[in-house]
Scaffold this motif. Structure first.
Motif, short mmCIF file in Angstrom:
data_model
loop_
_atom_site.label_atom_id
_atom_site.label_comp_id
_atom_site.label_asym_id
_atom_site.label_seq_id
_atom_site.Cartn_x
_atom_site.Cartn_y
_atom_site.Cartn_z
N UNK A 186 29.19 -10.83 22.00
CA UNK A 186 30.45 -11.34 21.48
C UNK A 186 31.55 -11.18 22.54
N UNK A 187 32.62 -11.94 22.35
CA UNK A 187 33.80 -11.79 23.21
C UNK A 187 35.03 -12.05 22.36
N UNK A 188 36.02 -11.22 22.51
CA UNK A 188 37.28 -11.37 21.78
C UNK A 188 38.36 -11.81 22.75
N UNK A 189 38.95 -12.97 22.47
CA UNK A 189 39.98 -13.55 23.32
C UNK A 189 41.33 -13.50 22.62
N UNK A 190 42.35 -13.10 23.36
CA UNK A 190 43.70 -13.07 22.81
C UNK A 190 44.71 -13.12 23.94
N UNK A 191 45.95 -13.35 23.59
CA UNK A 191 47.00 -13.36 24.59
C UNK A 191 47.15 -12.01 25.28
N UNK A 192 46.74 -10.97 24.58
CA UNK A 192 46.87 -9.63 25.16
C UNK A 192 45.69 -9.25 26.04
N UNK A 193 44.60 -10.04 26.00
CA UNK A 193 43.47 -9.73 26.86
C UNK A 193 42.13 -10.14 26.28
N UNK A 194 41.07 -9.72 26.98
CA UNK A 194 39.69 -10.05 26.62
C UNK A 194 38.89 -8.76 26.52
N UNK A 195 38.04 -8.66 25.50
CA UNK A 195 37.05 -7.60 25.43
C UNK A 195 35.69 -8.25 25.18
N UNK A 196 34.63 -7.62 25.69
CA UNK A 196 33.31 -8.21 25.57
C UNK A 196 32.29 -7.18 25.11
N UNK A 197 31.15 -7.69 24.62
CA UNK A 197 30.07 -6.82 24.15
C UNK A 197 29.44 -6.04 25.28
N UNK A 199 31.16 -4.38 27.35
CA UNK A 199 32.07 -3.26 27.62
C UNK A 199 33.14 -3.55 28.65
N UNK A 200 33.22 -4.79 29.11
CA UNK A 200 34.24 -5.15 30.09
C UNK A 200 35.51 -5.65 29.41
N UNK A 201 36.61 -5.51 30.11
CA UNK A 201 37.88 -6.04 29.62
C UNK A 201 38.53 -6.85 30.73
N UNK A 202 39.47 -7.70 30.36
CA UNK A 202 40.18 -8.52 31.33
C UNK A 202 41.25 -9.32 30.64
N UNK A 203 41.62 -10.43 31.25
CA UNK A 203 42.62 -11.32 30.68
C UNK A 203 42.11 -12.74 30.71
N UNK A 204 42.72 -13.60 29.91
CA UNK A 204 42.36 -15.01 29.90
C UNK A 204 43.62 -15.83 29.72
N UNK A 223 40.16 -13.39 34.15
CA UNK A 223 40.35 -12.43 35.24
C UNK A 223 39.83 -11.08 34.78
N UNK A 224 39.06 -10.43 35.65
CA UNK A 224 38.56 -9.11 35.32
C UNK A 224 37.25 -9.10 34.57
N UNK A 225 36.93 -10.18 33.90
CA UNK A 225 35.68 -10.30 33.18
C UNK A 225 35.33 -11.76 33.02
N UNK A 226 34.21 -12.03 32.37
CA UNK A 226 33.73 -13.40 32.18
C UNK A 226 33.26 -13.56 30.74
N UNK A 227 33.15 -14.78 30.23
CA UNK A 227 32.59 -14.97 28.89
C UNK A 227 31.10 -14.66 28.88
#
Length: 276
Positions: A186-197, A199-204, A223-227
């Motif tokens: 899974x991946x959670x996308x938001x204006x505040x950033x990205x989190x992924x299954x 364990x990486x975080x970043x921005x989109x 940036x910082x991670x990928x989907x």
């Protein structure tokens, strides 16, 4: 005559220290950082459309004080900040005629209302009620053309040549060294950033930039991670950070990224997601 020949090179060196056209340096006398002042002028009280007004007037580069990312430059640069509402701080730098760089103190402004926002921002991050929420995306196991694979760039709108179904995505994730990007990824996308299954975080960032009218509707830049499985398999599994948005609804997200140098119907990769 020798004195003239001696002075001229020094004069040319001084001129070459900072080229206003190339470097954006100021033709005014050198200043210290404490003398570099500017004002952040909003379109209206608390508005997100900003103009940076240097004082004295000079060419400046504008940086987000929170991230140190350059966001604008010019003699009176403009910048459109994205939600959410917050205290927004920026600083500027300028180049003196001698080539030295001076940096200002940060200036803060309260952002409370947002106008002229590109539609793609609302499509990707909006809650449908004028607000913004984080959205979690998973593999679209209901898509008729699989969840991942390749196809023709600027032609297909999903995997069209090599198609990986939901039943095969775990094997691919393990083989590509991203085991947590499989069927339960899974991946959670938001204006505040990205989190992924994984364990990486970043921005989109979502932009309205499109490649071909009628084919894509915008661009996603990570940036910082990928989907999930955001890689280029034929390029040594290199991470892919920029994607064409082919479709975005309340329930579905389709992405595409071409292989380097691909033209129409060259090889591209496709990702089919659905909202969790």
């Amino acid at each position: 005559m020798k004195k003239i020949l001696f002075v001229l090179p020094l004069f040319l060196i001084l001129l070459a220290a900072c080229d206003p056209i190339v470097d954006g340096c100021s033709p005014d006398p050198n200043i210290d950082s404490k003398d570099l002042k500017f004002e952040v002028v909003a379109k209206s009280q608390g508005n997100n459309n900003l103009t940076i007004v240097p004082s004295p007037a000079r060419y400046v580069k504008v940086y987000d004080a929170a991230t140190n990312a350059k966001i604008a430059e010019g003699t009176m640069p403009m910048y459109q900040a994205m939600p959410p509402a917050r205290t927004f701080s920026v600083y500027v730098t300028a180049i003196n005629p001698d080539g030295s760089v001076v940096k200002s103190e940060p200036v803060s402004i309260q952002l409370t209302n947002f106008t002229d926002i590109p539609k793609i921002i609302d499509d990707v991050f909006g809650d449908g009620k004028g607000g913004y929420i984080d959205k979690t995306w998973v593999w679209n196991t209901e898509a008729s053309d699989g969840v991942w694979g390749n196809g023709g760039y600027l032609g297909n709108t999903g995997p069209g040549w090599w198609i990986v179904s939901a039943a095969g995505i775990d094997e691919q994730a393990v083989a590509k060294g991203l085991p947590n990007d499989g069927l339960n990824g899974w991946m959670t996308l938001g204006l505040s950033g990205v989190t992924t299954s994984r364990g990486e975080t970043g921005t989109v960032t979502a932009t309205p930039d499109i490649k071909q009218e009628g084919w894509d509707v915008g661009t996603l830049i990570f940036k910082g991670t990928i989907p999930l499985l955001g890689i280029q398999p034929n390029q040594g599994n290199a991470r892919q950070y920029e994607y064409h948005i082919l479709k975005i609804t309340d329930t579905e997200l389709r992405l595409c990224a071409p292989e380097p140098g691909a033209g129409a119907w060259g090889t591209a990769w496709f990702w089919n997601f659905k909202k969790k």
